[in-house]
Design a protein around this motif. Structure first.
Motif, short mmCIF file in Angstrom:
data_model
loop_
_atom_site.label_atom_id
_atom_site.label_comp_id
_atom_site.label_asym_id
_atom_site.label_seq_id
_atom_site.Cartn_x
_atom_site.Cartn_y
_atom_site.Cartn_z
N ALA A 142 61.67 2.88 43.36
CA ALA A 142 60.45 3.40 42.73
C ALA A 142 59.73 2.32 41.94
N ALA A 143 60.48 1.55 41.18
CA ALA A 143 59.88 0.49 40.38
C ALA A 143 59.25 -0.58 41.27
N SER A 144 59.95 -0.92 42.35
CA SER A 144 59.44 -1.93 43.28
C SER A 144 58.14 -1.47 43.94
N LEU A 145 58.09 -0.21 44.35
CA LEU A 145 56.87 0.32 44.96
C LEU A 145 55.72 0.33 43.96
N TYR A 146 56.02 0.71 42.74
CA TYR A 146 54.96 0.75 41.73
C TYR A 146 54.43 -0.66 41.46
N ASP A 147 55.34 -1.60 41.29
CA ASP A 147 54.93 -2.98 41.01
C ASP A 147 54.16 -3.59 42.17
N ALA A 148 54.41 -3.10 43.39
CA ALA A 148 53.69 -3.59 44.56
C ALA A 148 52.32 -2.94 44.73
N GLY A 149 52.00 -1.97 43.85
CA GLY A 149 50.69 -1.32 43.91
C GLY A 149 50.64 -0.09 44.79
N ASP A 150 51.79 0.39 45.25
CA ASP A 150 51.83 1.58 46.10
C ASP A 150 52.01 2.81 45.21
N ASP A 151 50.91 3.31 44.64
CA ASP A 151 51.01 4.41 43.70
C ASP A 151 51.49 5.70 44.35
N VAL A 152 51.10 5.94 45.60
CA VAL A 152 51.52 7.15 46.29
C VAL A 152 53.03 7.11 46.57
N GLY A 153 53.48 6.02 47.16
CA GLY A 153 54.91 5.88 47.44
C GLY A 153 55.74 5.88 46.17
N ALA A 154 55.20 5.25 45.12
CA ALA A 154 55.92 5.21 43.85
C ALA A 154 56.03 6.59 43.23
N GLY A 155 54.99 7.42 43.43
CA GLY A 155 55.03 8.76 42.88
C GLY A 155 56.18 9.57 43.43
N GLU A 156 56.36 9.54 44.73
CA GLU A 156 57.46 10.25 45.36
C GLU A 156 58.81 9.69 44.90
N ALA A 157 58.96 8.37 44.96
CA ALA A 157 60.24 7.74 44.62
C ALA A 157 60.56 7.90 43.14
N ALA A 158 59.55 7.82 42.28
CA ALA A 158 59.79 7.94 40.84
C ALA A 158 60.28 9.34 40.49
#
Length: 387
Positions: A303-319
Motif C-alpha cells: 500500500a505504501a509503495s503504491l501510494y508513493d508511486a502516485g497510484d491513489d486508486v491502487g493505494a486506496g484498495e491496498a491501504a
C-alpha cells in the motif's frame, strides 16, 4: 523482485537505526509517561532531530525526501520497541502529506519545516458525532464572507489537540454550480476565536488524548483553505490513505512487541522441568501470530509503495486491506501474548494488559473493519452496495 515486498538495504538500515532509538526509551518510558499524565516529548524531539518524523516530507522543506513507506517503517519500529508515537499518524502523515501535495508555496513554507523537524504538530479533525463513517453526512460547513471563510460545526475523537499548533479540519463548502456540499480542508490555529475543545474520557492508556472540537463561527483568512476548493475527495483521500497505512504500521509494531515479550517469557518460564515454549499449544499460536503480522506487513508495504508511486486508486484498495489485516493481526497477537503469560499477562509488571484495549483501536479507527469489508465487496468484487 519488487521492493514493495522486500526491504531495500536503505530500509533495513532505517529499521535498525529507529529500533536502536526505540530501545533507548522502551515500554518503561512509555508507561511512565502515561502514568504521570505527560507526553512523549523527549522521544518525539529526538526522533525529529534525527530526521525520522519528516522522512516522508520534501527535502527542500527539511524533510527526508522519502515517502509513506519510510514513515511507516519508523512508526512500526518505535511500536515494536514499545514506544509508538500516535501523532506520527496525524501530523507528518496526514497533514504533512496533504500540505506537501496540495498546499500553496506559502503554506508549505509556513508548516512543512516544523512538521518535518517535529517542532510543530498538527491534529486532524474529520469525525463527527452524528456522521459516523458516512463522510457525506458531515455537517461542519464553511461559507464565504468576503475574502474570509467562516466554519461552524463539531468534531470528535481528534487526537492530540492539546499539543497541536493547529488542526486540519474537514469542512464542506457549497458547489456554486450544483449547490451540493463538497469536502474541503482548512488549517485552524489552536487559538482561533470561536474554537473550543473538550477532552473525551477514554479507557485507553495513551499519552495522546482525545478531544471534541466545537467550531462556532470560526473566521479564517482565505489562505486557510488547503488546495483547490473544487478538488474535494481527491485531497481528502490524499490524507486518508496514508492514515490507513500508518495505522497498519502502528498495529504491526504493537503486535510485534507483544509477540516478542511472549516469546521471551515462553523460552524462560519453566513448568514441569521444561520451558513452556516447548509445548505446541504455546508455540503454534505464537507462530501463527507472527505469520499474521508478517502478512499484514507485506500488504502495508504494498500500500505504501503504491501510494508513493502516485497510484491513489491502487493505494486506496491496498491501504484498506492493510489496515484490516494489521488490526486483526494485532488483536490476535496481543491476546495470545497475554494468554501465554497467564496471570502474569494481566499484571502491570509485564506491561501487556494495557495493549488489550490499545489493539482494538486498529479495528475501529480510522475506519471500522466492517466498512473496509464493504469497500472491498463493492469496489473490488463488484457486489452491490447495501447502503
Amino acid at each position: 523482485m519488487s521492493h514493495a515486498l522486500v526491504d531495500t538495504e536503505e530500509h533495513r538500515d532505517l529499521r535498525a537505526a529507529v529500533a536502536a532509538l526505540g530501545a533507548r526509551y522502551g515500554r518503561e518510558y512509555f508507561t511512565s509517561v502515561v502514568r504521570d499524565g505527560k507526553h512523549t516529548d523527549e522521544l518525539w524531539a529526538e526522533a525529529g532531530k534525527l530526521g525520522y518524523l519528516g522522512v516522508n516530507l520534501p527535502d527542500e522543506y527539511g524533510g527526508g525526501g522519502g515517502g509513506i513507506t519510510e514513515l511507516a517503517i519508523v512508526l512500526e519500529e518505535l511500536g515494536a520497541a514499545g514506544s509508538p508515537l500516535l501523532m506520527m499518524v496525524v501530523s507528518p502523515a496526514i497533514c504533512g502529506t496533504v500540505i506537501a501535495r496540495f498546499g500553496t508555496d506559502a503554506q508549505k513554507r509556513a508548516w512543512l519545516p516544523g512538521l518535518a523537524s517535529g517542532t510543530t504538530k498538527m491534529a486532524f479533525g474529520i469525525t463527527e458525532p452524528d456522521a459516523g463513517s458516512n463522510s457525506h453526512r458531515l455537517t461542519t460547513t464553511a461559507r464565504r464572507d468576503g475574502s474570509d471563510w467562516v466554519l461552524t460545526g463539531r468534531k470528535v475523537f481528534v487526537s492530540g489537540v492539546d499539543i497541536a499548533d493547529a488542526t486540519l479540519v474537514v469542512g464542506r463548502t457549497e458547489d456554486a454550480r450544483t449547490g451540493r456540499l463538497k469536502p474541503c480542508l482548512f488549517i485552524v490555529g489552536r487559538d482561533a476565536p470561536g474554537l473550543s475543545r473538550r477532552r473525551i474520557s477514554m479507557e485507553l492508556a495513551a499519552p495522546e488524548k482525545q478531544f471534541e472540537l466545537v467550531l462556532d463561527e470560526v473566521r479564517l483568512p482565505a489562505d486557510a483553505l488547503v488546495g483547490d476548493e473544487d478538488a474535494g475527495l481527491l485531497q481528502l483521500f490524499a490524507g486518508l490513505n496514508p492514515e490507513r497505512v500508518m495505522t497498519a504500521a502502528f498495529a504491526i509494531g504493537m503486535g510485534r512487541y507483544a509477540v516478542a515479550r511472549a516469546v521471551d517469557y515462553a523460552r524462560t518460564r519453566e513448568v514441569w522441568d521444561r520451558p513452556i515454549g516447548a509445548h505446541q499449544a504455546i508455540a503454534h499460536p505464537l507462530a501463527q501470530a507472527h505469520i499474521d503480522l508478517e502478512l499484514a506487513r507485506l500488504m502495508t508495504q504494498k500500500a505504501a509503495s503504491l501510494y508513493d508511486a502516485g497510484d491513489d486508486v491502487g493505494a486506496g484498495e491496498a491501504a484498506n486491506m492493510a489496515k484490516y489485516a494489521a488490526g486483526e493481526a494485532a488483536v490476535h497477537a496481543v491476546d495470545q501474548a497475554v494468554h501465554t503469560l497467564g496471570g502474569n499477562g494481566l499484571t502491570s509488571e509485564y506491561g501487556l494488559a494495557s495493549l488489550i484495549t490499545a489493539a482494538r483501536v486498529a479495528r475501529v479507527a480510522p475506519v471500522s473493519r466492517e466498512m473496509i469489508l464493504n469497500y472491498v465487496s463493492h469496489q473490488t468484487l463488484g457486489l452491490p452496495k447495501s447502503y
